[in-house]
Motif scaffolding. Structure first.
Motif, short mmCIF file in Angstrom:
data_model
loop_
_atom_site.label_atom_id
_atom_site.label_comp_id
_atom_site.label_asym_id
_atom_site.label_seq_id
_atom_site.Cartn_x
_atom_site.Cartn_y
_atom_site.Cartn_z
N UNK A 1 0.84 -1.19 0.00
CA UNK A 1 0.00 0.00 0.00
C UNK A 1 0.88 1.25 0.00
N UNK A 2 0.70 2.12 -1.00
CA UNK A 2 1.34 3.44 -1.01
C UNK A 2 0.27 4.44 -0.58
N UNK A 3 0.63 5.33 0.33
CA UNK A 3 -0.36 6.30 0.83
C UNK A 3 0.14 7.73 0.65
N UNK A 4 -0.72 8.57 0.08
CA UNK A 4 -0.43 10.01 0.11
C UNK A 4 -1.59 10.68 0.83
N UNK A 5 -1.29 11.82 1.45
CA UNK A 5 -2.32 12.44 2.31
C UNK A 5 -3.50 12.94 1.52
N UNK A 6 -3.21 13.62 0.42
CA UNK A 6 -4.27 14.08 -0.47
C UNK A 6 -3.68 14.29 -1.85
N UNK A 7 -4.53 14.61 -2.79
CA UNK A 7 -4.01 14.83 -4.14
C UNK A 7 -3.79 16.33 -4.31
N UNK A 8 -2.56 16.75 -4.05
CA UNK A 8 -2.20 18.15 -4.30
C UNK A 8 -0.77 18.17 -4.80
N UNK A 9 -0.27 19.36 -5.12
CA UNK A 9 1.05 19.48 -5.73
C UNK A 9 2.12 18.87 -4.83
N UNK A 10 2.06 19.19 -3.55
CA UNK A 10 3.11 18.76 -2.62
C UNK A 10 3.19 17.22 -2.56
N UNK A 11 2.04 16.62 -2.38
CA UNK A 11 2.01 15.15 -2.25
C UNK A 11 2.38 14.47 -3.57
N UNK A 12 1.94 15.09 -4.67
CA UNK A 12 2.22 14.51 -5.99
C UNK A 12 3.72 14.58 -6.31
N UNK A 13 4.33 15.73 -6.00
CA UNK A 13 5.78 15.87 -6.20
C UNK A 13 6.52 14.79 -5.41
N UNK A 14 6.05 14.57 -4.18
CA UNK A 14 6.68 13.56 -3.33
C UNK A 14 6.50 12.16 -3.89
N UNK A 15 5.31 11.90 -4.41
CA UNK A 15 5.01 10.56 -4.96
C UNK A 15 5.90 10.28 -6.19
N UNK A 16 5.98 11.25 -7.10
CA UNK A 16 6.78 11.04 -8.31
C UNK A 16 8.25 10.82 -7.93
N UNK A 17 8.73 11.65 -7.02
CA UNK A 17 10.13 11.52 -6.60
C UNK A 17 10.38 10.16 -5.95
N UNK A 18 9.46 9.76 -5.08
CA UNK A 18 9.64 8.49 -4.35
C UNK A 18 9.69 7.31 -5.30
N UNK A 19 8.82 7.33 -6.31
CA UNK A 19 8.79 6.21 -7.24
C UNK A 19 10.06 6.17 -8.09
#
Ligand SMILES: O=P(O)(O)OC[C@H]1O[C@H](O)[C@H](O)[C@@H](O)[C@@H]1O
Length: 431
Positions: A360-378
């Motif tokens: 399970x991958x979890x992000x807090x919400x769909x916004x710029x900050x979380x999305x930037x973090x998700x792309x970087x993490x992957x």
């Protein structure tokens, strides 16, 4: 981003990875981390992508898109890494700007897309790292012609993002188009957090700083142990599962707006790791839609899959209206968000109950900050997995073969690869 790998443990799933194996693997993770840090420090090809949160200049991107600030629509011409990062960002986030990504050369489809656009209010975003990709260049010529035919000056509405040299770079110079550079050392599929992915975000009015800040926060989590770093926990677990027979990785976001993320991930994982007869096959899925299509296979088919769930807090919820129908009454107490959450939890549990590995991958919400973090993490997960496999993560030699054959077929030079097309073995069954 947080990661939960509990359902991939050997105590829960088959194939699965035991705690002891993960601890042994962690020694390799520590070595890989050192290699990655060294590559980042020395700005080595590929590793340099993980430095983008500090390198990308949002002001430069905003200045380049200034001439098209009035755009009501944006057509991005690019393919693969020159399209999917931008598409992932703008599809995930809300905007009034209509966005179209021309990443195919299907003539019917291209014509329909162009006809639907208000060209005098449309901006063109052409992206190609090499500046030579046939599909992108051909589509750009077609888009230019459509603008010319509509009496709209395309040179006033085009932004180019490309490398230091090449046909696209020459063209931008010739027409004095605003242009941005694909950063050195950053392969296309790792370039979402540069101008490649962020020009579209800027035209749509998204917060570029927040995208980079979210990525920078994940960069801070990179550490010498998978137990301390969510990105590495994911990369190492996916690798370990593949080694144990889960050769397929089905990525299933539970948000319609993150469907493109699964496409972006598929290119990242496939092109980076698919070499030397190694690699894990990425499959795109979408929750809840594919519960009613692929889930049967995931739960009861061959034990060759890892399912990667991606969940995000919903930004907006909507109550389910009450009804007099007795069997449906329970829905009236819930919202669509509750239903989505319950469906995810039920699906995750159903795989776990059948001993099928999932993460399970979890992000807090769909916004710029979380999305930037998700792309970087992957991206970091992928670089780590590449180190563990021992492949060259940042090249894609197998893609070049078909590119050369295509060019040869179209008379774009002598390419022996084109001969293979005529040499095809046939065993036809005709009606
Ligand atoms: O950015 P470009 O040079 O146009 O390349 C676009 C895409 O095409 C290639 O075939 C590569 O396999 C991809 O990695 C790349 O992202």
């Amino acid at each position: 981003m947080n990661v939960d790998i509990g359902n991939a443990l050997a105590s829960e799933a088959s194939p699965g990875v035991s705690r002891a194996s993960l601890e042994r693997l962690d020694e390799q993770v520590a070595e890989a981390h050192e290699r990655i840090e060294r590559g980042m420090e020395n700005a080595e090809h590929g590793y340099e992508a993980l430095n983008l949160p500090e390198r990308t200049d949002p002001d430069e991107i905003r200045a380049a898109v200034e001439p098209v600030a009035d755009a009501e629509a944006l057509v991005t011409v690019g393919i693969g890494g020159s399209s999917l990062g931008a598409a992932t960002i703008v599809d995930a986030l809300e905007s009034d700007t209509e966005t179209v990504f021309l990443d195919n050369v299907d003539p019917d489809w291209i014509s329909r897309r162009l006809e639907s656009l208000p060209l005098e209010k449309t901006a063109i975003n052409v992206v190609s790292r090499s500046g030579t990709t046939a599909e992108t260049l051909a589509n750009f010529l077609v888009v230019r012609e459509a603008f010319d035919s509509a009496g709209v000056d395309w040179t006033e509405r085009t932004i180019v993002t490309t490398g230091d040299a090449g046909p696209l770079c020459d063209l931008a110079d010739r027409h004095d188009l605003p242009s941005l550079k694909v950063p050195d050392g950053v392969p296309g599929r790792f370039s979402a957090l540069s101008a490649v992915g962020m020009v579209a975000a800027a035209v749509c009015g998204h917060d570029l700083e927040a995208l980079l800040e979210g990525a920078a926060a994940e960069r801070e989590t990179l550490a010498g142990s998978l137990f301390d770093c969510p990105a590495y926990a994911y990369g190492a677990t996916a690798y370990a599962l593949d080694q144990r027979g889960a050769g397929t990785n089905a990525v299933m976001p539970y948000a319609e707006s993150l469907e493109t993320f699964a496409e972006w991930f598929a290119q990242l994982w496939a092109e980076s790791l698919g070499k030397d007869e190694l690699g894990q096959t990425p499959v795109r899925a979408l929750g809840v839609t594919d519960q009613h299509s692929q889930l049967q296979l995931y739960r009861a088919g061959p034990r060759d899959k890892l399912v990667t769930f991606l969940i995000a807090g919903t930004n907006e919820d909507r109550p389910i209206p009450e009804t007099q129908v007795e069997d449906l009454a329970y829905l009236g107490d819930s919202t669509l968000g509750d239903l989505l959450k319950a469906e995810f939890e039920a699906t995750e549990a159903s795989l776990a109950a059948a001993g099928r590995p999932n993460v399970r991958l979890e992000i807090e919400q769909i916004d710029e900050y979380e999305l930037g973090g998700l792309l970087y993490s992957m991206e970091a997960a992928c670089v780590l997995a590449g180190e563990l496999y021992g492949v060259n993560t940042f090249e894609q030699p197998a893609v070049e073969w078909a590119k050369k054959a295509t060019r040869g077929l179209l008379g774009g030079g002598e390419f022996e690869e084109a001969n293979a097309v005529a040499e095809k073995t046939e065993l036809r069954v005709e009606r």
